[in-house]
Write an enzyme that holds these catalytic residues in place. Structure first.
Site, PDB file in Angstrom:
ATOM      1  CD  GLU A 116     -34.951  29.093  77.695  1.00  0.00           C
ATOM      2  OE1 GLU A 116     -35.608  28.115  77.338  1.00  0.00           O
ATOM      3  OE2 GLU A 116     -35.461  30.109  78.235  1.00  0.00           O
ATOM      4  NE  ARG A 145     -55.841  26.214  76.723  1.00  0.00           N
ATOM      5  CZ  ARG A 145     -55.781  27.429  76.210  1.00  0.00           C
ATOM      6  NH1 ARG A 145     -56.650  27.780  75.270  1.00  0.00           N
ATOM      7  NH2 ARG A 145     -54.867  28.291  76.602  1.00  0.00           N
ATOM      8  CG  HIS A 191     -46.123  38.736  79.400  1.00  0.00           C
ATOM      9  ND1 HIS A 191     -45.103  38.950  78.505  1.00  0.00           N
ATOM     10  CD2 HIS A 191     -45.709  39.247  80.586  1.00  0.00           C
ATOM     11  CE1 HIS A 191     -44.100  39.545  79.116  1.00  0.00           C
ATOM     12  NE2 HIS A 191     -44.439  39.746  80.388  1.00  0.00           N
TER      13      HIS A 191
END
Length: 979
Positions: free
Chosen positions: A17, A110, A52
């Site tokens: 990535e 959600r 985070h």
């Protein structure tokens, strides 16, 4: 890498990535109808994160190009349509700032924590949409109708310490202040316990404005207005975050907070010291009638002087340190002053002086060690004062009550102290009038309220003012216990008030009262109980009260009486100020007057007269407290407003105008309380007393058996029956703190008469139920006490919450009737857990009390009442004679330390007691190897546990003490063989 992947996961294929060095976290709010219909409600920027986890979110995301904004919106809609998504959802992207490219990260199916800023921006309610969709009522609006308005910002208030790598913080929320006009979503309130089990988020604050600048300005104002006390939180960190240049410019990335240099500007408690608390002066006034002590500095003179030195008003909150002081790290530059007993004081390892202003720089550490010389308490003031929430009008710490100060009483390691600026009065000052401390004290007192010959023999009063007293090791802020001559007394007992001649019908005390609890005198301290049933022959003069704060175990002291006005020494004469028909008015120190009604007996007419006088006076200007007892009213007044003679005239006029008690009907609720009979906690209190205070006390080991015996009942079951049949009329509140009732049965046949502990217990469990004299009490909190214990019930005081039962922090009112019903220990535990939250259904009936009706009842049952009292008195006399026969009527004060052989073998290192106390627990045994700093034993001093540690490593050769033994400062306790 392929080899490791194959070994650990069974698949050696690798995904490569792109590394995004400078990233932003962008998310898009969507809502789908489950049929392919999807709308977007814009995007949010959630880039400000620590560990985070998001800290600040805003919408719309600043500094995004329109093409990129369109791209992430379209991508989010396409994804949701592809799966016929239903309900609210968030599609998240990583935005590479350097390449100006966005990459799909994940979808949260959600509602997100930060959804309120989207609601503010679009004027919608996403939760309502979700509910309507579940009910089949929702029709999605057209995308064109969803137009954003202005900007919105959300911050997350966390229970964490931002200075120490965002360490989670736990504890009790003691006070909360939310900003006006700001959307706040929170689950916390005063009294909520923040545990270690859940997410640290305490609240979300959301602001909206016509522009980003306006929304940001509103958020800064909201944070400045927000207060949350009791636990460490990130409130100041959030303020620093919003002030970052990168945030103001809308250019933050996910790593921005890692570069934020943050200092909270608080005082960090590295080590709390033995017993350090925040105190303001004069403390918590106006609640004496419900058992709330004033607290405040025990040495108010040192407290006020150190505040004067730094330029503060005298009442500013300062730290009071006992025996050994704290270690504190200061978060910004400030000016401090130290005063009181001199502790070894070091600032960054260099000694600093007492009684002068000291400049402290941000980051410096102040350490206070043990007291060097006489005295007991030291004080630390900071310019501007320390900040803390007001509890019942004061910041003063009341450790036993678990309120006051920055959290719930005394300081704990890891806490943070905030600076205030409200108390600066002028520049720092130089003070020359420094109090001199000693180990031999002379203390001025005022004679009364209870002297000779009514209570004490004349020789007792001569002893009081000539004898040398010694400070007992078991003293504290509640009171200073003294060792001295035993009174001779003029009475054999206190009648219905108790078996000991010191017992009287409960009345209010004055701070500084010399209170004879049995044969042991105790000087009532600022954390002492407001109400009690013991005589007080004298009260410490107001300008001498500071000395109580510096009395140390082993100190010697003399009392001398002085004139109330001139302060010159006098020979005491009468303890009465004025006599009226059926009324005696007595002095209780400089600013308290005790008004007693009727004979020394349980007489509801006298109590009603005190109640009527209280109602007549309580709102007069300059009266601080009106505190009723069983047959009395104590009036605490401000001597700057009232002269004593003028107040006496006013009292005389009001007493003369009182209506007949028989014509009075007062409100009287019937309160049904659960009771765990002979509860394990009350049994523990009995055991501790027998082990540590008085092993041969007549009421040991079983208080209930003692109650049976002294009342002439056939069995303990009879004691139980009488208690559960009785209806107890509440005559006073605060008998042993915090709304604790003193009550007596309406039916004299239910009055179980006992004596009180002599000396008093040092520990009683919260809400223990006891009987002393003819009275029952429910202890409002943990603390000392003297009533014979029978069980335990639910809370009398609710520190933090208002419920249907607790309109005020105290449960009961004067003239309530208490009726008990039996529950198991487990059932009581459940009730105690639920009751403060309003979840335990307490039965309370509305009623009234009429003296006329009660006297009619007494007349109807006069014969059986007389027969009961006759049998009771016979048993009372038999018990008292047994005491005399067994030598239990003479109390030997537990104050002398056992002699220890001071010979120290060659090669052995001695371990000495640092202060007087009693040995509570041995932590090691002879023969064990101990490292330097290991706790060898624990002593109990001033209601505190003091660890005695090994000064070096080696083998423990000998212990020269045992549990329960009294030791003095400097006494040899153990020997260590150095290895």
């Amino acid at each position: 890498m392929a080899r490791l992947a194959a070994s650990n996961f069974g698949d050696g294929r690798l995904y490569i990535e792109r590394y995004v060095a400078s990233s932003r976290h962008i998310e898009v709010q969507i809502f789908g109808d489950g049929k392919g219909g999807v709308v977007t409600l814009g995007e949010r920027d959630c880039s400000l994160q620590r560990r985070h986890q998001k800290v600040v979110e805003e919408a719309p995301a600043p500094n995004l190009s329109q093409s990129l904004r369109r791209y992430v919106h379209d991508a989010a809609i396409a994804l949701a349509r592809h799966v016929n998504y239903a309900s609210a959802g968030t599609v998240e992207f990583v935005y590479d700032v350097e390449r100006a490219e966005a990459y799909f990260l994940e979808m949260n199916t959600r509602l997100q924590v930060e959804h309120p800023i989207t609601e503010e921006l679009y004027g919608v309610d996403l939760v309502e949409w979700m509910l309507r969709q579940a009910a089949g009522e929702l029709v999605l609006p057209n995308q064109e109708s969803l137009v954003p308005r202005g900007a919105a910002i959300e911050v997350r208030l966390y229970a964490e310490d931002a200075v120490h790598d965002f360490r989670p913080s736990t504890g009790t929320i003691t006070a909360v202040q939310w900003p006006e006009g700001t959307r706040v979503e929170s689950w916390v309130a005063p009294g909520v316990d923040v545990s270690r089990y859940y997410d640290p988020m305490l609240a979300k604050l959301i602001t909206h404005g016509e522009s980003r600048d306006i929304a940001l300005e509103k958020m800064r104002a909201a944070l400045a207005e927000t207060k949350l006390w009791g636990i460490t939180n990130n409130l100041s960190y959030l303020d620093a975050t919003l002030s970052m240049e990168a945030f103001v410019a809308g250019e933050v990335v996910t790593s921005s907070l890692s570069h934020l240099a943050f200092s909270p500007g608080v005082v960090e408690v590295i080590a709390p010291g033995t017993f350090t608390g925040l105190q303001d002066w004069p403390g918590r006034l106006g609640y004496w009638s419900v058992g709330v002590p004033p607290s405040g500095p025990m040495d108010d003179r040192a407290h006020c002087i150190v505040n004067q030195i730094v330029g503060n008003a005298s009442g500013a909150a300062a730290l009071e340190c006992t025996l050994t002081g704290p270690t504190l790290r200061f978060g910004h530059d400030c000016v401090i002053a130290l005063g009181g007993a001199k502790m070894q004081a070091m600032l960054d390892g260099l000694p600093v002086p007492y009684w002068q202003a000291i400049e402290v720089r941000a980051g410096q550490v102040l350490s206070l060690g043990e007291i060097q010389g006489p005295g007991m308490r030291s004080y630390i003031a900071v310019r501007g004062g320390f900040d803390a929430p007001l509890y019942l009008g004061a910041r003063a710490s009341f450790a036993l009550g678990e309120f006051g100060g920055p959290a719930t009483g005394i300081l704990k390691a890891g806490q943070q102290l905030s600076f205030a600026q409200d108390f600066v009065e002028g520049p720092p000052a130089v003070v020359s009038d420094i109090p001199q401390l000693t180990r031999n004290w002379d203390i001025a007192v005022h004679y009364g309220p209870h002297g000779a010959p009514e209570f004490f023999a004349p020789d007792d009063i001569d002893d009081l003012f000539s004898a040398e007293y010694e400070v007992h090791f078991n003293s504290a802020r509640t009171g200073i216990r003294l060792i001295g001559p035993q009174p001779r007394w003029t009475r054999a007992d206190g009648g219905e008030a108790g078996l000991h001649p010191s017992n009287i019908h409960d009345n209010a005390y004055a701070i500084g009262a010399i209170d004879f609890t049995g044969d042991m005198p105790i000087i009532l301290g600022p954390d002492g109980p407001s109400l009690g049933g013991f005589v007080c022959p004298a009260v410490v003069a107001k300008d001498e009260l500071w000395k109580l704060g510096q009395l140390r175990p082993g100190d010697k002291l003399h009392f001398h009486p002085v004139d109330h006005v001139t302060r010159k020494p006098i020979k005491p004469k009468s303890d009465r100020l004025r006599e009226l028909p059926d009324v005696v008015v007595r002095r209780a120190g400089d600013e308290n007057i005790l008004v007693e009604f009727g004979p020394m007996a349980v007489d509801f007419a006298s109590r009603l007269k005190a109640h009527l006088l209280m109602q007549s006076l309580q709102y007069e200007k300059g009266l601080i407290d009106c505190t009723p007892g069983i047959r009395s009213l104590q009036i605490h007044y401000n001597s700057e407003v009232w002269r004593e003679d003028k107040l006496l005239d006013a009292i005389s006029e009001r007493v003369a105008a009182l209506p007949s008690p028989e014509s009075v009907i007062v409100p009287s609720r019937i309160v049904h309380l659960p009771l765990s009979w002979n509860d394990p906690y009350t049994q523990l209190a009995m055991r501790k007393y027998q082990e540590l205070v008085r092993p041969n006390a007549p009421w040991c080991p079983d208080n209930i058996e003692f109650i049976r015996r002294i009342n002439g009942l056939s069995s303990e079951a009879e004691v139980q029956r009488v208690l559960f049949d009785a209806s107890y009329l509440v005559l006073g509140l605060g008998d042993v703190y915090l709304g604790a009732p003193v009550a007596t049965p309406l039916d004299p046949r239910h009055r179980l008469v006992t004596t009180k502990y002599n000396p008093a217990r040092t520990w009683t469990p919260e809400n223990a139920v006891g009987i002393g004299g003819a009275y029952l009490c429910v202890y409002g909190m943990e603390g000392p006490g003297g009533y014979q214990l029978v069980g335990r019930t639910i809370q009398m005081w609710n520190r933090w919450r208002k419920t249907a039962c607790f309109e005020e922090p105290w449960l009961l009112r004067f003239f309530d009737q208490i009726r008990f019903f039996q529950v198991s220990t487990a059932e009581l535990a459940e009730a105690r857990e639920a009751f403060p939250h309003g979840a335990y259904p307490l039965r309370i009936e509305t009623s009234t009390f009429s003296l006329a009706a009660h006297r009619e009842f007494l007349s109807t049952h006069a014969d059986s009442i007389t027969a009961f009292k006759y049998c009771q008195q016979k048993a009372f006399e038999i018990e008292r004679q047994r005491w005399c026969d067994d030598g239990l009527d003479i109390l030997v004060a537990n104050g002398a330390a056992a002699d220890s052989d001071e010979a120290i073998p060659v090669g052995a290192t001695p371990v000495y007691a640092s202060t007087a106390g009693s040995v509570w627990k041995l932590e090691t045994a002879p023969g064990a190897h101990v490292a330097a700093g290991t706790t060898i034993l624990i002593t109990e001093t001033m209601k505190m546990e003091i660890a005695v540690t090994a000064p070096c490593s080696g083998k423990l050769l000998q212990l020269r003490c045992q549990p329960g033994q009294v030791v003095q400062a400097g006494q040899l306790l153990a020997l260590i063989g150095v290895t």
